[in-house]
Write a protein that holds these residues in place. Structure first.
Motif, PDB file in Angstrom:
ATOM      1  N   UNK A  41      77.826 -13.330  13.222  1.00  0.00           N
ATOM      2  CA  UNK A  41      78.342 -12.811  11.949  1.00  0.00           C
ATOM      3  C   UNK A  41      78.560 -13.931  10.950  1.00  0.00           C
ATOM      4  N   UNK A  42      78.912 -15.125  11.443  1.00  0.00           N
ATOM      5  CA  UNK A  42      79.180 -16.237  10.541  1.00  0.00           C
ATOM      6  C   UNK A  42      77.905 -16.950  10.084  1.00  0.00           C
ATOM      7  N   UNK A  43      76.784 -16.698  10.719  1.00  0.00           N
ATOM      8  CA  UNK A  43      75.541 -17.373  10.339  1.00  0.00           C
ATOM      9  C   UNK A  43      75.065 -16.858   8.983  1.00  0.00           C
ATOM     10  N   UNK A  44      74.898 -17.769   7.995  1.00  0.00           N
ATOM     11  CA  UNK A  44      74.487 -17.383   6.647  1.00  0.00           C
ATOM     12  C   UNK A  44      72.980 -17.168   6.588  1.00  0.00           C
ATOM     13  N   UNK A  45      72.579 -16.176   5.790  1.00  0.00           N
ATOM     14  CA  UNK A  45      71.157 -15.929   5.614  1.00  0.00           C
ATOM     15  C   UNK A  45      70.559 -17.005   4.727  1.00  0.00           C
ATOM     16  N   UNK A  46      69.386 -17.542   5.087  1.00  0.00           N
ATOM     17  CA  UNK A  46      68.772 -18.584   4.249  1.00  0.00           C
ATOM     18  C   UNK A  46      68.536 -18.079   2.830  1.00  0.00           C
ATOM     19  N   UNK A  47      68.745 -18.956   1.858  1.00  0.00           N
ATOM     20  CA  UNK A  47      68.616 -18.570   0.450  1.00  0.00           C
ATOM     21  C   UNK A  47      67.905 -19.669  -0.317  1.00  0.00           C
ATOM     22  N   UNK A  48      67.353 -19.293  -1.435  1.00  0.00           N
ATOM     23  CA  UNK A  48      66.615 -20.207  -2.298  1.00  0.00           C
ATOM     24  C   UNK A  48      67.222 -20.167  -3.697  1.00  0.00           C
ATOM     25  N   UNK A  49      67.747 -21.282  -4.156  1.00  0.00           N
ATOM     26  CA  UNK A  49      68.352 -21.375  -5.491  1.00  0.00           C
ATOM     27  C   UNK A  49      67.387 -22.075  -6.446  1.00  0.00           C
ATOM     28  N   UNK A 188      59.602 -18.937  -7.188  1.00  0.00           N
ATOM     29  CA  UNK A 188      60.143 -18.470  -5.908  1.00  0.00           C
ATOM     30  C   UNK A 188      59.024 -18.168  -4.917  1.00  0.00           C
ATOM     31  N   UNK A 189      57.979 -17.491  -5.387  1.00  0.00           N
ATOM     32  CA  UNK A 189      56.854 -17.182  -4.494  1.00  0.00           C
ATOM     33  C   UNK A 189      56.178 -18.464  -3.998  1.00  0.00           C
ATOM     34  N   UNK A 190      56.058 -19.445  -4.884  1.00  0.00           N
ATOM     35  CA  UNK A 190      55.428 -20.709  -4.502  1.00  0.00           C
ATOM     36  C   UNK A 190      56.236 -21.422  -3.420  1.00  0.00           C
ATOM     37  N   UNK A 191      57.549 -21.460  -3.573  1.00  0.00           N
ATOM     38  CA  UNK A 191      58.390 -22.122  -2.585  1.00  0.00           C
ATOM     39  C   UNK A 191      58.337 -21.389  -1.247  1.00  0.00           C
ATOM     40  N   UNK A 193      55.931 -19.536  -0.059  1.00  0.00           N
ATOM     41  CA  UNK A 193      54.621 -19.764   0.550  1.00  0.00           C
ATOM     42  C   UNK A 193      54.548 -21.156   1.155  1.00  0.00           C
ATOM     43  N   UNK A 194      55.059 -22.151   0.449  1.00  0.00           N
ATOM     44  CA  UNK A 194      55.025 -23.518   0.962  1.00  0.00           C
ATOM     45  C   UNK A 194      55.898 -23.670   2.208  1.00  0.00           C
ATOM     46  N   UNK A 195      56.995 -22.928   2.266  1.00  0.00           N
ATOM     47  CA  UNK A 195      57.882 -22.994   3.427  1.00  0.00           C
ATOM     48  C   UNK A 195      57.391 -22.134   4.584  1.00  0.00           C
ATOM     49  N   UNK A 196      56.433 -21.253   4.319  1.00  0.00           N
ATOM     50  CA  UNK A 196      55.920 -20.380   5.366  1.00  0.00           C
ATOM     51  C   UNK A 196      56.883 -19.294   5.759  1.00  0.00           C
ATOM     52  N   UNK A 197      57.662 -18.808   4.813  1.00  0.00           N
ATOM     53  CA  UNK A 197      58.627 -17.740   5.084  1.00  0.00           C
ATOM     54  C   UNK A 197      58.399 -16.600   4.101  1.00  0.00           C
ATOM     55  N   UNK A 198      59.016 -15.471   4.428  1.00  0.00           N
ATOM     56  CA  UNK A 198      58.889 -14.305   3.560  1.00  0.00           C
ATOM     57  C   UNK A 198      59.954 -14.353   2.467  1.00  0.00           C
ATOM     58  N   UNK A 199      59.552 -14.059   1.234  1.00  0.00           N
ATOM     59  CA  UNK A 199      60.491 -14.035   0.114  1.00  0.00           C
ATOM     60  C   UNK A 199      61.201 -12.693   0.061  1.00  0.00           C
ATOM     61  N   UNK A 200      62.534 -12.747   0.100  1.00  0.00           N
ATOM     62  CA  UNK A 200      63.317 -11.526   0.042  1.00  0.00           C
ATOM     63  C   UNK A 200      63.676 -11.147  -1.384  1.00  0.00           C
ATOM     64  N   UNK A 201      64.643 -10.265  -1.531  1.00  0.00           N
ATOM     65  CA  UNK A 201      65.087  -9.826  -2.845  1.00  0.00           C
ATOM     66  C   UNK A 201      65.956 -10.867  -3.529  1.00  0.00           C
ATOM     67  N   UNK A 202      66.132 -10.680  -4.813  1.00  0.00           N
ATOM     68  CA  UNK A 202      66.969 -11.612  -5.565  1.00  0.00           C
ATOM     69  C   UNK A 202      68.437 -11.219  -5.388  1.00  0.00           C
ATOM     70  N   UNK A 203      69.244 -12.215  -5.106  1.00  0.00           N
ATOM     71  CA  UNK A 203      70.659 -11.995  -4.821  1.00  0.00           C
ATOM     72  C   UNK A 203      71.516 -12.084  -6.079  1.00  0.00           C
ATOM     73  N   UNK A 204      71.186 -13.003  -6.974  1.00  0.00           N
ATOM     74  CA  UNK A 204      71.955 -13.161  -8.214  1.00  0.00           C
ATOM     75  C   UNK A 204      71.045 -13.738  -9.283  1.00  0.00           C
ATOM     76  N   UNK A 205      71.403 -13.471 -10.534  1.00  0.00           N
ATOM     77  CA  UNK A 205      70.638 -13.971 -11.679  1.00  0.00           C
ATOM     78  C   UNK A 205      71.617 -14.272 -12.805  1.00  0.00           C
ATOM     79  N   UNK A 206      71.556 -15.493 -13.333  1.00  0.00           N
ATOM     80  CA  UNK A 206      72.448 -15.918 -14.415  1.00  0.00           C
ATOM     81  C   UNK A 206      71.633 -16.460 -15.574  1.00  0.00           C
TER      82      UNK A 206
END
Length: 252
Positions: A41-49, A188-191, A193-206
């Motif tokens: 439960x304490x493990x944070x989901x990976x995020x991209x800022x 976001x898509x470029x990062x 793809x380069x990391x080899x992971x799936x891009x999820x939804x956007x969590x916040x936008x400022x």
């Protein structure tokens, strides 16, 4: 009675020991079962800022000029009276140029003593200086040069700056917002793809930035007045920029 009490003591002790022995494994089993769930439960989901921006260049449709009248006289009353007389002529010139009263605002009014300084002598009062600053909005850019000439002819001897802007910047801002979001999505898509992971939804936008009038220096505009032509003023283009930051979820 003494023998009876001594005989009962070992049995009571054995019962307590047995209860402790059964209780301890149960407590340990419960702790072992819940610990992995708590860690998960304490493990944070990976995020991209990320951050991005969008900007558009548009032609301005209004100008703001700040100018003033500065006068000097031997007394404070004389300096203010001379300044007031000349400012009345300036206001009349603005009215003849088609500038509405709502577009004229006094932005500075000052009166100060003026001194002469000589080495090894106390300062000597020379007189007083009065200054009246006015900010004028010009909604027709074709009249900027002629308006400047008109107020100089009426007595203005200070022009401090000019800025160009938009009467309604929302359209340009919205265009910049769309470009900023597209740039953020592409990054976001470029990062991902380069990391080899799936891009999820956007969590916040400022959002940051936005429309700001762009000031331009005016050098000696009062001395550029000519009887043959109005003062040349080039509006050019202005940049409207929107900055955004976003946080995306990342998959495995």
């Amino acid at each position: 009675m003494t023998r009876t009490f001594k005989a009962l003591m070992p049995r009571a002790f054995l019962a307590a020991a047995a209860l402790t022995a059964f209780a301890a494994p149960a407590a340990f089993a419960q702790s072992a079962a819940t610990t992995p769930m708590q860690v998960h439960a304490m493990a944070a989901q990976p995020a991209l800022n990320l951050s991005a921006y969008g900007e558009v260049r548009v032609a301005p449709d209004m100008a703001t000029i700040t100018f003033g009248v500065q006068t000097e006289a031997a007394t404070a009353q004389a300096a203010m009276a001379d300044n007031a007389r000349r400012m009345q002529e300036v206001f009349a010139a603005l009215s003849r140029a088609g500038i509405a009263d709502r577009d004229i605002q006094t932005s500075g009014l000052n009166l100060s003593a003026q001194y002469d300084y000589v080495e090894n002598q106390p300062p000597r009062l020379r007189g007083y200086q009065a200054s009246n600053q006015v900010t004028v909005i010009i909604n027709d850019l074709t009249k900027v040069g002629t308006t400047a000439d008109a107020v100089v002819g009426a007595g203005v001897n200070q022009i401090n700056g000019i800025s160009f802007g938009l009467k309604d910047p929302k359209g340009a801002e919205d265009q910049a917002r769309v470009l900023a979001v597209r740039a953020l999505q592409d990054k976001a898509r470029l990062y991902a793809q380069a990391l080899g992971v799936e891009l999820g939804g956007i969590r916040s936008l400022n959002e940051g930035g936005g429309y700001q009038p762009q000031p331009m220096p005016v050098y000696a505009m009062a001395r550029m007045q000519s009887a043959d032509a109005s003062t040349p003023v080039a509006a050019g283009e202005m940049t409207v920029r929107i900055d955004i930051t976003g946080t995306y979820d990342l998959g495995n």
